[in-house]
Design an enzyme around this catalytic site. Structure first.
Site, short mmCIF file in Angstrom:
data_model
loop_
_atom_site.label_atom_id
_atom_site.label_comp_id
_atom_site.label_asym_id
_atom_site.label_seq_id
_atom_site.Cartn_x
_atom_site.Cartn_y
_atom_site.Cartn_z
N HIS A 176 65.73 18.26 18.01
CA HIS A 176 66.72 17.85 17.01
C HIS A 176 67.23 19.06 16.25
O HIS A 176 66.50 20.02 16.03
CB HIS A 176 66.13 16.82 16.04
N ASN A 208 63.67 23.47 14.39
CA ASN A 208 62.24 23.77 14.32
C ASN A 208 61.62 23.54 15.70
O ASN A 208 61.87 22.50 16.32
CB ASN A 208 61.55 22.88 13.29
N HIS A 234 68.68 20.16 12.67
CA HIS A 234 68.90 19.81 11.26
C HIS A 234 70.20 20.45 10.79
O HIS A 234 70.45 21.63 11.06
CB HIS A 234 67.80 20.41 10.37
N CYS A 270 58.06 7.90 21.32
CA CYS A 270 58.82 8.88 20.52
C CYS A 270 59.74 8.19 19.52
O CYS A 270 60.58 7.37 19.89
CB CYS A 270 59.62 9.77 21.46
N CYS A 303 63.47 8.77 20.18
CA CYS A 303 63.93 7.94 21.30
C CYS A 303 64.21 6.52 20.81
O CYS A 303 65.21 5.91 21.18
CB CYS A 303 62.91 7.92 22.42
P1 5GP Z 1 60.93 18.51 12.04
O1 5GP Z 1 59.91 18.95 11.04
O2 5GP Z 1 60.31 17.92 13.26
O3 5GP Z 1 61.95 19.57 12.35
O4 5GP Z 1 61.79 17.41 11.30
C1 5GP Z 1 61.63 16.05 11.51
C2 5GP Z 1 62.52 15.37 10.49
O5 5GP Z 1 62.64 14.01 10.88
C3 5GP Z 1 61.99 15.38 9.06
O6 5GP Z 1 62.95 16.03 8.22
C4 5GP Z 1 61.82 13.92 8.71
O7 5GP Z 1 62.17 13.61 7.39
C5 5GP Z 1 62.72 13.22 9.72
N1 5GP Z 1 62.26 11.89 10.12
C6 5GP Z 1 61.00 11.55 10.53
N2 5GP Z 1 60.95 10.25 10.82
C7 5GP Z 1 62.20 9.75 10.62
C8 5GP Z 1 62.76 8.44 10.76
O8 5GP Z 1 62.11 7.46 11.15
N3 5GP Z 1 64.08 8.30 10.46
C9 5GP Z 1 64.85 9.37 10.03
N4 5GP Z 1 66.13 9.12 9.76
N5 5GP Z 1 64.33 10.61 9.89
C10 5GP Z 1 63.03 10.80 10.18
ZN ZN Z 2 62.22 11.23 22.34
#
Ligand code: 5GP
Ligand code: ZN
Length: 120
Positions: free
Chosen positions: A107, A94, A109, A8, A11
């Protein structure tokens, strides 16, 4: 605290194995800037323990989630969001494919700053 999922990405960020631009950290929570921001302020808040999504949140997570939700406004102001009510921010979790979740580690946002935003 409890386990990490070695596959992950959040993680790995929580463990410091992948670098992030940190916004806040305590024993249970890490907040860091989204790598692909679509608002002037866009950071993520995660529990350090691996929970795949809000769908897996149970009574044992209530205090942690409560802390995250009440911390979000403080971090939003710290990161440059303007105060309520003229300013404000958007707080989003989400969940699952239909919810647009891409990273399966719970997470929150936090989006904010002056509009227009790239999305949302
Ligand atoms: P989700 O679509 O799962 O709600 O959002 C995942 C978010 O994680 C996305 O906005 C994406 O830009 C962010 N994200 C994905 N990988 C990384 C990473 O390695 N580092 C950071 N800081 N953000 C990430
Ligand atoms: Zn995790």
């Amino acid at each position: 605290m409890s386990e990490h999922d070695p596959a992950c990405i959040f993680c790995k960020i929580a463990e410091g194995k992948i670098p992030s631009r940190k916004v806040y950290e305590d024993d249970e929570i890490l907040a860091f800037h989204d790598i692909n921001p679509w608002a002037p302020v866009h950071f993520l808040m995660v529990p350090k323990a691996h929970v795949p999504s809000l769908a897996q949140a149970g009574p044992e997570h209530a205090a942690l989630l409560g802390r995250m939700m009440t911390l979000a406004p403080k971090l939003a102001l710290q990161e440059g969001c303007r105060p309520y009510p003229k300013g404000g921010y958007r707080v989003v979790i989400n969940t699952g494919d239909d919810g647009g979740q891409e990273v399966h580690h719970l997470h929150i946002h936090v989006f904010g700053g002056p509009r227009p935003w790239a999305k949302g």
